[in-house]
Structure formats: C-alpha cells, structure tokens
Scaffold this active site. Structure first.
Site, PDB file in Angstrom:
ATOM      1  N   ASP A  38       7.365  -1.742  -9.777  1.00 57.37           N
ATOM      2  CA  ASP A  38       5.168  -1.462  -9.745  1.00 57.37           C
ATOM      3  C   ASP A  38       4.031  -2.179 -10.791  1.00 57.37           C
ATOM      4  OD1 ASP A  38       3.706   0.508  -7.369  1.00 57.37           O
ATOM      5  OD2 ASP A  38       2.647  -0.486  -9.002  1.00 57.37           O
ATOM      6  N   ASP A  64       4.847  -7.713 -11.475  1.00 63.94           N
ATOM      7  CA  ASP A  64       3.989  -8.528 -10.195  1.00 63.94           C
ATOM      8  C   ASP A  64       4.547  -8.866  -9.427  1.00 63.94           C
ATOM      9  OD1 ASP A  64       1.788  -9.293  -9.419  1.00 63.94           O
ATOM     10  OD2 ASP A  64       1.153  -9.832 -10.652  1.00 63.94           O
ATOM     11  N   ASN A  91       7.739  -3.424  -0.059  1.00 67.62           N
ATOM     12  CA  ASN A  91       6.346  -2.163   0.147  1.00 67.62           C
ATOM     13  C   ASN A  91       4.821  -2.569  -0.948  1.00 67.62           C
ATOM     14  OD1 ASN A  91       5.761   0.293   0.588  1.00 67.62           O
ATOM     15  ND2 ASN A  91       5.825   0.441  -1.828  1.00 67.62           N
ATOM     16  N   TYR A 155      -5.424  -9.356   6.296  1.00 74.05           N
ATOM     17  CA  TYR A 155      -4.613  -8.008   5.717  1.00 74.05           C
ATOM     18  C   TYR A 155      -3.564  -7.995   6.972  1.00 74.05           C
ATOM     19  CZ  TYR A 155      -2.662  -3.813   5.290  1.00 74.05           C
ATOM     20  OH  TYR A 155      -1.467  -2.725   5.194  1.00 74.05           O
ATOM     21  N   LYS A 159       0.278  -9.049   7.600  1.00 77.06           N
ATOM     22  CA  LYS A 159       1.178  -8.577   8.382  1.00 77.06           C
ATOM     23  C   LYS A 159       1.725  -8.659   8.963  1.00 77.06           C
ATOM     24  CE  LYS A 159       0.618  -4.891   5.367  1.00 77.06           C
ATOM     25  NZ  LYS A 159       2.034  -4.215   4.368  1.00 77.06           N
TER      26      LYS A 159
HETATM   27  N1  LIG Z   1      -0.992   3.885   4.157  1.00 76.63           N
HETATM   28  C1  LIG Z   1      -0.878   3.620   4.904  1.00 76.63           C
HETATM   29  O1  LIG Z   1      -2.047   3.811   5.920  1.00 76.63           O
HETATM   30  C2  LIG Z   1      -0.393   2.166   5.517  1.00 76.63           C
HETATM   31  C3  LIG Z   1       0.310   1.658   7.129  1.00 76.63           C
HETATM   32  C4  LIG Z   1       0.454   0.523   7.136  1.00 76.63           C
HETATM   33  C5  LIG Z   1       1.009  -0.154   6.493  1.00 76.63           C
HETATM   34  N2  LIG Z   1       1.154   0.414   5.042  1.00 76.63           N
HETATM   35  C6  LIG Z   1       1.787  -0.495   3.784  1.00 76.63           C
HETATM   36  O2  LIG Z   1       2.628   0.770   3.156  1.00 76.63           O
HETATM   37  C7  LIG Z   1       2.581  -0.434   1.615  1.00 76.63           C
HETATM   38  C8  LIG Z   1       2.765   1.073   1.153  1.00 76.63           C
HETATM   39  O3  LIG Z   1       1.471   1.684   0.827  1.00 76.63           O
HETATM   40  P1  LIG Z   1       0.781   2.855   0.621  1.00 76.63           P
HETATM   41  O4  LIG Z   1      -0.090   3.328   1.016  1.00 76.63           O
HETATM   42  O5  LIG Z   1       1.828   3.845  -0.378  1.00 76.63           O
HETATM   43  O6  LIG Z   1      -0.227   2.064  -0.947  1.00 76.63           O
HETATM   44  P2  LIG Z   1      -0.742   2.904  -2.331  1.00 76.63           P
HETATM   45  O7  LIG Z   1      -1.567   1.631  -2.743  1.00 76.63           O
HETATM   46  O8  LIG Z   1       0.130   3.818  -2.520  1.00 76.63           O
HETATM   47  O9  LIG Z   1       1.195   2.408  -2.850  1.00 76.63           O
HETATM   48  C9  LIG Z   1       1.304   0.771  -3.083  1.00 76.63           C
HETATM   49  C10 LIG Z   1       1.615   0.306  -5.375  1.00 76.63           C
HETATM   50  O10 LIG Z   1       2.062  -0.786  -4.856  1.00 76.63           O
HETATM   51  C11 LIG Z   1       1.211  -1.272  -6.345  1.00 76.63           C
HETATM   52  N3  LIG Z   1       1.126  -2.696  -6.305  1.00 76.63           N
HETATM   53  C12 LIG Z   1      -0.264  -3.850  -5.741  1.00 76.63           C
HETATM   54  N4  LIG Z   1       0.626  -4.694  -6.255  1.00 76.63           N
HETATM   55  C13 LIG Z   1       1.468  -4.428  -6.850  1.00 76.63           C
HETATM   56  C14 LIG Z   1       1.852  -6.034  -7.298  1.00 76.63           C
HETATM   57  N5  LIG Z   1       1.346  -7.351  -7.900  1.00 76.63           N
HETATM   58  N6  LIG Z   1       3.117  -6.132  -8.154  1.00 76.63           N
HETATM   59  C15 LIG Z   1       3.527  -5.011  -7.884  1.00 76.63           C
HETATM   60  N7  LIG Z   1       3.469  -3.625  -6.951  1.00 76.63           N
HETATM   61  C16 LIG Z   1       2.049  -3.865  -6.715  1.00 76.63           C
HETATM   62  C17 LIG Z   1       0.471  -0.866  -6.026  1.00 76.63           C
HETATM   63  O11 LIG Z   1       0.126  -0.718  -7.929  1.00 76.63           O
HETATM   64  C18 LIG Z   1       0.543   0.859  -5.865  1.00 76.63           C
HETATM   65  O12 LIG Z   1       1.475   1.613  -6.749  1.00 76.63           O
HETATM   66  C19 LIG Z   1       1.874  -1.724   1.700  1.00 76.63           C
HETATM   67  O13 LIG Z   1       2.524  -2.814   1.829  1.00 76.63           O
HETATM   68  C20 LIG Z   1       0.810  -0.856   2.512  1.00 76.63           C
HETATM   69  O14 LIG Z   1       0.164  -2.459   3.351  1.00 76.63           O
HETATM   70  C21 LIG Z   1       0.389   1.293   4.681  1.00 76.63           C
END
Ligand SMILES: NC(=O)c1ccc[n+]([C@@H]2O[C@H](COP(=O)([O-])OP(=O)(O)OC[C@H]3O[C@@H](n4cnc5c(N)ncnc54)[C@H](O)[C@@H]3O)[C@@H](O)[C@H]2O)c1
Length: 248
Positions: A38, A64, A91, A155, A159
């Site tokens: 992360d 990153d 993810n 987004y 996606k």
């Molecule tokens: N929560 C939802 O409703 C939902 C729905 C559909 C898809 N998603 C997808 O699931 C995935 C996780 O989402 P989440 O809700 O757990 O989000 P979250 O914000 O809780 O977690 C995402 C993590 O990615 C890390 N991150 C961001 N940029 C980064 C980078 N450049 N390099 C490494 N790490 C990085 C952040 O620090 C964070 O810890 C994402 O791809 C999101 O688009 C989420």
C-alpha cells in the site's frame, strides 16, 4: 473446503484498505503467505502485524502501483524474501467523482493510472515468475461501475478497461497455467463508504434496489477472491464475477 493455496505467496495491492485488508485476512486464513502492499505503510503494517499475531506469514510493503520503479522494487523484495508471487490481487483504486465538464486532467489521470497502470505494472512483474512455475492467479478488482455511472467517467472507464485487460491477459497466459479474472463489486461497506455523508441514502437505495437487499461486506469480495485464487478455479479465466447482490 481446502482451497489448496497453503504456502503460496499472495500480493494484495491496496492491502491496507477495506477490501484489500479483508482479502489479506482471508488469504492468510487459507495459509497463504501474504504481502499487504500500500502507499500507506503504517496501515499496511497494522494488517500484517495482526496476521502475524494470529500465526500467519505476512509482510507489509510500501509501494505506489503507479510508479514503475516502486513496483519493480516491491517485486524484487518479495521474491528475494519469499520467492515468486503466485497470487496477485490488483485491488488498489479510488474514485474522484465529478461531472465530465468539471473533471480535471489530474482527476482523470489519477483514477485511470491507479487502476489501469497499476494493474499493468504489477501484472508485468508477476507474469514471468508465474510462467516459470506454470501456475498463477491474477484477480483484478473492477466494479459494477464498469457499466457506467454518472459522475464517474474516469472510474467507469478504468473499471471497464480493467475487464478488457483481464480478458487479454487470460488469452495470453492460460496455456501457462495462469488464470486471470475480474471481480466487479457493488456497494461494499468499507470504512470510506461508511463515512460518506450520504451513506444512509446509499444503504436505503441498496436495500430497496438489490435482489439481495443489503450493502456488501468486504468479506463478500475477499471470499470470492479466495475461491478464484484457489486450486478449484483452474478452469475459470477471462471472466467477470459480479459481487453485487444481483444488482447490475
Ligand atoms: N468499496 C466499494 O464499494 C467498492 C465497490 C466496487 C469496487 N471497489 C474497488 O475495490 C478496491 C478497494 O476499494 P476499498 O473500498 O477497499 O478502498 P479503500 O480506500 O479502503 O482501499 C484502497 C487502498 O488502496 C491504497 N492505494 C491507493 N492508491 C494506491 C497506490 N497508488 N498504490 C498502492 N496503494 C494505493 C489506499 O491507500 C487504500 O489503502 C478499489 O479498486 C475500488 O475501486 C470498491
């Protein structure tokens, strides 16, 4: 059911966040050696230390995913410590919602980069080692938003793009024992989503419009990742599994 992934090295990008951390926990529970990667090292370390305290093999790494050198260093470190990454979960991702006329180039680039370039850079590092082992699992976290959401041009495009990327990778690498699939979650109650001021409205809509009338839990996605990463899912590739309670 034994998923058959004990001892396998699993790298989860965005492993400190809601879905990523849940995925780390589920994979570690199945006996995988888990790398929580992360940008936020402190949070990733919390996840890894919690897993180690429970007896799992886990490490946190800061990286990153949009930065080529950072991703190369990440893989070099993990391979040096534990050997090839056999399960990769792309993810890391976030939203920067805006109507198109108000969307800056930065808002576009940031979202597209973290989702698409991140998956590209990590997959490019993982593939040669998976090919060497003639076994690999790549899971790309898409979103139900791939169908198109107003205010989410960046987004939704990213996606949807990751689904095309998934299918291309599945075609390229199936013969080497590597499967590549996408998961498209609906609304998942991660902390970021729970803290949205309009979360009560989101919840009400989800409960009203979703065949399974609730918002999703990070574990709903994590368990799906674990199944698709398992030995039992070796004949599934290039697919998109919606984890959205039946809402498309
Ligand atoms: N929560 C939802 O409703 C939902 C729905 C559909 C898809 N998603 C997808 O699931 C995935 C996780 O989402 P989440 O809700 O757990 O989000 P979250 O914000 O809780 O977690 C995402 C993590 O990615 C890390 N991150 C961001 N940029 C980064 C980078 N450049 N390099 C490494 N790490 C990085 C952040 O620090 C964070 O810890 C994402 O791809 C999101 O688009 C989420």
């Amino acid at each position: 059911m034994n998923l058959g992934i004990e001892g396998k090295v699993a790298l989860v990008t965005g492993g400190a966040g809601g879905i990523g951390a849940a995925t780390c926990r589920v994979l570690a529970g199945e006996g995988a050696q888990v790398v929580a990667c992360d940008v936020n090292l402190a949070l990733a370390e919390q996840v890894a230390s919690e897993l180690r305290a429970g007896g799992a093999s886990a490490m946190a790494r800061q990286a990153d995913v949009t930065d080529e050198t950072s991703v190369k260093n990440l893989f070099a470190h993990v391979i040096g410590e534990w050997g090839p990454v056999e399960i990769l979960v792309n993810n890391a991702g976030f939203t920067r919602d805006m109507r198109i006329t108000k969307m800056s180039v930065n808002d576009w680039d940031a979202v597209v980069d973290v989702i698409l370039k991140g998956a590209f850079l990590c997959t490019r590092e993982a593939i040669p080692h998976m090919t060497g082992k003639r076994w690999g699992r790549i899971l790309n976290i898409s979103s139900r938003a791939h169908l198109g959401n107003p205010g989410q041009a960046n987004y939704s495009a990213a996606k949807a793009g990751i689904i095309g990327f998934t299918k291309a990778m599945a075609l390229e690498h199936g013969r080497n024992g590597i499967t590549v699939n996408a998961i498209a979650p609906g609304i998942i109650a991660t902390e970021a989503v729970l803290n949205l001021p309009h979360f009560p409205k989101i919840k009400e809509l989800a409960e009203g419009n979703t065949p399974v009338p609730r918002v999703g839990h990070p574990d709903d996605v994590a368990q799906t990742v674990a199944f698709l990463a398992s030995q039992h899912a070796g004949y599934i590739t290039g697919d998109v599994l919606h984890v959205s309670g039946g809402r498309y």
